[in-house]
Design a protein around this motif. Structure first.
Motif, mmCIF file in Angstrom:
data_model
loop_
_atom_site.group_PDB
_atom_site.id
_atom_site.type_symbol
_atom_site.label_atom_id
_atom_site.label_comp_id
_atom_site.label_asym_id
_atom_site.label_seq_id
_atom_site.Cartn_x
_atom_site.Cartn_y
_atom_site.Cartn_z
ATOM 1 N N UNK A 115 1.179 -0.991 0.090
ATOM 2 C CA UNK A 115 0.228 0.288 -0.319
ATOM 3 C C UNK A 115 0.868 1.457 -0.289
ATOM 4 N N UNK A 116 2.185 1.361 0.077
ATOM 5 C CA UNK A 116 3.003 2.530 0.133
ATOM 6 C C UNK A 116 2.514 2.848 -1.748
ATOM 7 N N UNK A 117 2.728 4.247 -1.397
ATOM 8 C CA UNK A 117 2.247 5.086 -2.756
ATOM 9 C C UNK A 117 3.762 5.348 -2.915
ATOM 10 N N UNK A 118 3.664 4.592 -4.934
ATOM 11 C CA UNK A 118 5.372 4.644 -5.176
ATOM 12 C C UNK A 118 6.084 5.774 -5.747
ATOM 13 N N UNK A 119 5.548 6.806 -5.421
ATOM 14 C CA UNK A 119 6.564 7.513 -5.326
ATOM 15 C C UNK A 119 7.187 7.898 -3.706
ATOM 16 N N UNK A 120 6.930 7.430 -3.011
ATOM 17 C CA UNK A 120 7.241 7.534 -1.277
ATOM 18 C C UNK A 120 8.480 6.749 -1.701
ATOM 19 N N UNK A 121 8.827 5.476 -2.640
ATOM 20 C CA UNK A 121 9.651 4.608 -2.411
ATOM 21 C C UNK A 121 10.311 5.402 -3.122
ATOM 22 N N UNK A 122 10.122 6.356 -4.395
ATOM 23 C CA UNK A 122 11.166 7.062 -5.308
ATOM 24 C C UNK A 122 11.832 7.520 -4.609
ATOM 25 N N UNK A 123 10.864 8.198 -3.386
ATOM 26 C CA UNK A 123 12.036 9.208 -2.104
ATOM 27 C C UNK A 123 12.766 7.902 -1.580
ATOM 28 N N UNK A 124 12.478 7.273 -0.804
ATOM 29 C CA UNK A 124 13.517 5.787 0.154
ATOM 30 C C UNK A 124 14.693 5.759 -1.070
ATOM 31 N N UNK A 125 14.687 5.462 -2.541
ATOM 32 C CA UNK A 125 15.292 4.656 -3.625
ATOM 33 C C UNK A 125 16.344 5.308 -3.816
ATOM 34 N N UNK A 126 15.833 7.644 -3.766
ATOM 35 C CA UNK A 126 16.671 8.327 -3.963
ATOM 36 C C UNK A 126 17.851 8.723 -3.106
ATOM 37 N N UNK A 127 17.114 8.368 -1.710
ATOM 38 C CA UNK A 127 18.196 8.884 -0.085
ATOM 39 C C UNK A 127 18.775 7.627 -0.063
ATOM 40 N N UNK A 128 18.774 6.370 -0.292
ATOM 41 C CA UNK A 128 19.382 4.962 -0.619
ATOM 42 C C UNK A 128 20.071 5.406 -1.269
ATOM 43 N N UNK A 129 20.247 5.548 -2.439
ATOM 44 C CA UNK A 129 20.720 5.520 -3.568
ATOM 45 C C UNK A 129 22.020 5.974 -4.244
#
Lengths: 284, 305
Positions: A115-129
């Motif tokens: 259920x996590x919005x995909x844009x939030x996952x994008x921000x997470x991947x941005x911060x992590x990688x």
């Protein structure tokens, strides 16, 4: 009086029936009109150079999205490479040890994760990688897509493995095999092709995602296969072209949408076809 | 080489599976942690007043989330309002009125709509729906319901209503397919009992199908809401992206997801980035809560049933 009441009920019934049919038609027809509209617009904008050429400089007519098509395939496969082993393992755990407390927690987590919005996952991947590597990269896009695929793969593989009848497990154990051999060589090996359909379903979902790629894979205008560089993808390219003021770019956005839709719908239909066939058979 | 007996081998397998599962649970917590850390400076500066502040001006370092929360909630609620009755009717039509062979095909087609990427809906919205909104739908609504403040002001084609319409199309398949599976749980004899008592089909549906499915339907609606809340691309392309709060559904707005999609790559100011992460965290929790809520409805439902 009694007759009147019966008439009133009959009228109410007929009204309801016509309301339902009318509203269903009112939804289904536009729904299919949308699909038709996209298909007609897309198919008429498509040409061979769309598949074989790279984008031309701004203002020049022509060019294609070869780089974005290949980029989408590259990043989606990269994501699958991360998500599939983890996802299938969790599916095995959920199926084989379904009564443990951990597996209930995992199930809840998987539901919440999907259920996590995909844009939030994008921000997470941005911060992590992206932040540690200091550059937009295909790798970051792959990580983002793998998080999107993970819950789908876990859920479908759990469902698929649950369809393996218990007596097959017991037969393996009765032969004196350790449990890991039963899981690896009987249950997993036997459901391999079905597991693959679950993976295709996850891939078809991830291939259409735009939001998590906006600030991870970012996009570029040339062909690149370097994991540490920005890479174009079909959805992001469609987005860039769609909001641009150039007519020819908008045409190419339609062509891109058509290709993406054909790709995703055919994968999805194929996977569903196999899954329903399997569920109809129920066991072996 | 050490030879393990099969009991130890199984223990190894068990712990490997357990470890990977813990890893996935950890990932969810890690996502929250990373967002929390990135949002730290913005949380420190604004605290919870971030939620109620109206000003969003990166140039002057003013960050308030209210316009985006408003945009997210209003587009999603309008979409759910449109989609819910339609989805229930479609689900009823498919499961109660159509013969089985046709209903299978139609429900598959409806579910295929759920597989269409949101970017395609956005594209369709830009080139088909928004001109149609400007030329036909908005003037029609103004001439019939124009006295309501909801339909005040001019329509530019893009805006809250356009975004909500596309969103509602996108969530109809979600809601209706869950509703359909809830309806299929109703035992056949319950329907037959209702018929045997002499009810018409409408009365049968009302008493034997809809009433016992209430909680299933509500959880379907909440799940649809969750999908609408987090939807990014289609909304970003259609909402007009201006952080204002207006009574009119024709007015442009911005949602939490759309402002992230628009501003995140261009944000240079650390506070700006951090505020966007704060928004991401808020959006995460809103969808989190709505999904948890949907799950709890299902749980209560299965206890009764």
């Amino acid at each position: 009086m009694k007759l009147n009441y019966r008439l009133y009920r009959a009228i109410k019934n007929n009204l309801f029936t016509s309301l339902i049919i009318l509203s269903a038609i009112l939804v289904l027809v536009p729904l299919f009109l949308i699909i038709k509209y996209v298909f007609v617009q897309g198919a008429s904008s498509l040409n061979l150079s769309f598949f074989t050429e790279l984008p031309k400089p701004v203002g020049e007519i022509g060019g294609g999205m070869k780089h974005a098509i290949l980029g989408t395939i590259y990043i989606v496969l990269l994501g699958a490479l991360i998500a599939v082993p983890i996802g299938v393992t969790c599916g095995v755990y959920l199926c084989e040890f379904s009564k443990s407390k951990l597996s209930k927690t995992l199930k809840l987590c998987v539901d919440l994760m999907s259920g996590i919005p995909s844009i939030v996952i994008g921000i997470f991947a941005y911060l992590m990688v992206v932040v540690p590597l200091k550059s937009f990269s295909a790798l970051a896009g792959g990580v983002a897509l793998s998080i999107i695929m993970l819950p789908i793969i876990i859920k479908t593989s759990e469902e698929i493995l649950k369809l393996v009848p218990n007596h097959i497990r017991e037969a393996g154990l009765a032969l004196g095999l350790p449990r890991w051999k039963v899981i690896l060589f009987i249950i997993l090996k036997g459901s391999l092709s079905n597991l693959l359909t679950g993976i295709i379903l996850a891939i078809s979902r991830a291939a259409g995602e735009t939001a998590p790629l906006l600030f991870t894979a970012f996009g570029n205008m040339y062909l690149s296969f370097n994991m540490k560089e920005p890479m174009a993808t079909l959805p992001v390219q469609i987005y860039t072209y769609a909001i641009s003021p150039f007519k020819d770019w908008q045409r190419q956005a339609w062509a891109g949408a058509f290709v993406l839709m054909v790709l995703i719908l055919s994968m999805n239909l194929f996977a569903r076809y196999i899954l329903t066939k399997m569920k109809d058979k129920k066991g072996y | 080489m050490i030879k393990l007996n099969s009991k130890t081998q199984d223990a190894v397998l068990f712990y490997v599976l357990r470890f990977i599962s813990l890893l996935v649970i950890g990932l969810l917590l890690f996502i929250i942690f990373v967002l929390l850390k990135a949002a730290g400076p913005a949380i420190k500066l604004n605290g919870l007043s971030f939620i109620v502040r109206k000003e969003w001006n990166p140039v002057e370092d003013q960050y308030g989330a209210l316009p985006f929360i408003f945009g997210t909630l209003i587009t999603s609620f309008v979409a759910v309002l449109i989609a819910t009755p339609i989805s229930i009717f479609v689900a009823l039509f498919i499961s109660e009125y159509l013969p089985k062979s046709i209903s299978r095909v139609i429900s598959l087609m409806v579910e295929m709509v759920a597989a269409i990427p949101s970017i395609v809906f956005g594209l369709w919205g830009i080139f088909y729906l928004s001109p149609l909104m400007k030329s036909t739908i908005a003037p029609f609504l103004k001439s019939t319901l124009g006295f309501l403040p909801l339909f005040d002001g001019p329509s530019f084609g893009i805006g809250i209503l356009t975004a909500s319409l596309v969103l509602s199309i996108m969530i109809v398949p979600t809601i209706s397919s869950i509703c359909r599976s809830v309806f299929e749980l109703i035992p056949q004899h319950q329907k037959e009992a209702s018929f045997a008592l002499g009810s018409t089909k409408y009365e049968m549906i009302k008493m034997a199908v809809l009433t016992p499915s209430i909680s299933g339907i509500s959880s379907a609606v909440v799940l649809g809401l969750g999908r609408a809340l987090g939807e990014t691309m289609a909304v970003t392309m259609l909402i007009g992206n201006s952080p204002i709060i207006s009574k009119s559904l024709f007015s442009p707005a911005a949602t939490m997801a759309s402002v992230m999609a628009n501003e995140y790559t261009d944000a240079n100011n650390p506070l700006h980035v951090s505020s966007l992460c704060y928004l991401a965290l808020l959006l995460f929790f809103i969808t989190f809560l709505s999904n948890l809520f949907a799950k709890s409805i299902v749980k209560n439902f299965s206890k009764i049933g």
